[in-house]
Design a protein around this motif. Sequence first.
Motif, PDB file in Angstrom:
ATOM      1  N   UNK A  99      42.567  35.553  58.992  1.00 51.09           N
ATOM      2  CA  UNK A  99      41.224  36.147  58.946  1.00 51.09           C
ATOM      3  C   UNK A  99      40.887  36.732  57.573  1.00 51.09           C
ATOM      4  N   UNK A 100      41.911  36.917  56.729  1.00 48.82           N
ATOM      5  CA  UNK A 100      41.667  37.461  55.388  1.00 48.82           C
ATOM      6  C   UNK A 100      40.893  38.761  55.448  1.00 48.82           C
ATOM      7  N   UNK A 123      35.875  32.957  64.847  1.00 48.29           N
ATOM      8  CA  UNK A 123      35.380  33.279  63.502  1.00 48.29           C
ATOM      9  C   UNK A 123      35.853  32.222  62.506  1.00 48.29           C
ATOM     10  N   UNK A 124      35.107  32.091  61.416  1.00 47.67           N
ATOM     11  CA  UNK A 124      35.585  31.258  60.305  1.00 47.67           C
ATOM     12  C   UNK A 124      36.865  31.895  59.782  1.00 47.67           C
ATOM     13  N   UNK A 125      37.838  31.064  59.422  1.00 50.52           N
ATOM     14  CA  UNK A 125      39.054  31.655  58.860  1.00 50.52           C
ATOM     15  C   UNK A 125      38.869  31.822  57.351  1.00 50.52           C
ATOM     16  N   UNK A 126      39.721  32.679  56.788  1.00 47.49           N
ATOM     17  CA  UNK A 126      39.550  33.029  55.385  1.00 47.49           C
ATOM     18  C   UNK A 126      40.900  33.440  54.778  1.00 47.49           C
ATOM     19  N   UNK A 127      41.885  32.521  54.817  1.00 49.11           N
ATOM     20  CA  UNK A 127      43.225  32.919  54.350  1.00 49.11           C
ATOM     21  C   UNK A 127      43.240  33.161  52.846  1.00 49.11           C
ATOM     22  N   UNK A 128      43.839  34.273  52.424  1.00 44.38           N
ATOM     23  CA  UNK A 128      43.716  34.678  51.020  1.00 44.38           C
ATOM     24  C   UNK A 128      45.003  34.620  50.209  1.00 44.38           C
ATOM     25  N   UNK A 129      46.107  34.230  50.832  1.00 42.06           N
ATOM     26  CA  UNK A 129      47.339  34.081  50.043  1.00 42.06           C
ATOM     27  C   UNK A 129      48.121  32.877  50.561  1.00 42.06           C
ATOM     28  N   UNK A 162      49.217  33.077  54.232  1.00 40.72           N
ATOM     29  CA  UNK A 162      48.125  32.923  55.209  1.00 40.72           C
ATOM     30  C   UNK A 162      47.622  31.476  55.229  1.00 40.72           C
ATOM     31  N   UNK A 163      47.594  30.852  54.051  1.00 46.66           N
ATOM     32  CA  UNK A 163      47.151  29.445  54.006  1.00 46.66           C
ATOM     33  C   UNK A 163      48.128  28.562  54.779  1.00 46.66           C
ATOM     34  N   UNK A 164      49.415  28.859  54.667  1.00 42.93           N
ATOM     35  CA  UNK A 164      50.398  28.037  55.387  1.00 42.93           C
ATOM     36  C   UNK A 164      50.233  28.211  56.892  1.00 42.93           C
ATOM     37  N   UNK A 165      49.922  29.432  57.317  1.00 45.86           N
ATOM     38  CA  UNK A 165      49.744  29.690  58.753  1.00 45.86           C
ATOM     39  C   UNK A 165      48.499  28.956  59.264  1.00 45.86           C
TER      40      UNK A 165
END
Length: 299
Positions: free
Chosen positions: A115-116, A126-132, A135-138
């Motif tokens: 969720x960033x 919700x739109x996802x928003x991975x910030x590292x 989180x991107x890998x998840x």
Amino acid sequence: MRILVTGGAGFIGSNLALTLEKKGHDVIVIDDFRSSKFENLKGFQGDVICGDISEQDLFSLGHVDVIFHQAAITDTLVTDEHEMMKINVDGFKHILSFAEKNTSKVIYASSAGVYGNNPAPHKESDMVNPLNAYARSKREMEVIAQNFRGSIPLLIGLRYFNVYGPRERYKKHAASMIYQLAQQMKAGKRPRIFTFGDQQRDFIYVKDVVEANLLAMNAKENCIVNVGTGKPESFNTMIHLLNNVLGTSLEPDYFDNPYDFYQNLTCADITLAKEKIGFSARYSLAEGITDYFREDQIT
Ligand SMILES: NC(=O)c1ccc[n+]([C@@H]2O[C@H](COP(=O)([O-])OP(=O)(O)OC[C@H]3O[C@@H](n4cnc5c(N)ncnc54)[C@H](O)[C@@H]3O)[C@@H](O)[C@H]2O)c1
């Protein structure tokens, strides 16, 4: 049932493996011990395989009814995208391919990190928003899981929020904030937190996370759901509760937040978890911290 727990020597994995075994299941653990120690599995009677999930020959294990996939690089400060993708994403693909051929159910650990800095409460739609990188890998794991829909009997992603509890010490600096602050306080130091401690997190006790996994095994359909309490608590409240269990009266030592952006509030929307897997957290933060202290003094 015959159950495989990947990352089963880790914080959440060991709590899960021990609980599953107590319930009478035949449990196999696979772990390469990169962020854990065998000591987490004290009392565990099942097979422990030391191996890397991205490479291990899983077929030698024979039939497995359910896989609880917890293995991952869990340090959110790791910036090496290659390593993060190899272990978290390719490793997961390897597990999914095995589950497909072996017709095993898969319950896998995702993260609220997807969720960033979205505004709370966080909803699965919700739109996802991975910030590292972590989180991107998840998030990538969730995307890949979609490709296996229909060819695996059950596929459930659990977006854990901030988990705390016994057996997290080997995560070191990546262990929960509750663990870190408790260590400072036990050493007689004032707990250091950002000014003025009113930031809130959805802290969830590891026993609730284990329960969410157990319930997920019986879900009727594939889904991705939040695993949080839906009741965020402030850093100040956390310190107050730690003072209570530790018998200390240490005031927070506030310092200015150095980050340009900081998530001041995380909170799971818990509606879908209730609906899809019948989960709602049992432990409030006060109850979780009390139980944590009773079990292992938050060491
Ligand atoms: N603890 C939290 O607050 C939290 C929040 C969101 C998501 N999660 C997810 O929950 C899962 C469990 O996390 P945890 O908190 O117990 O962390 P952890 O680091 O204690 O557990 C991860 C385990 O996986 C093992 N591992 C890592 N790479 C491996 C590999 N290639 N092969 C075999 N084993 C490997 C580690 O040695 C460790 O035992 C992870 O997938 C993590 O991303 C945790």
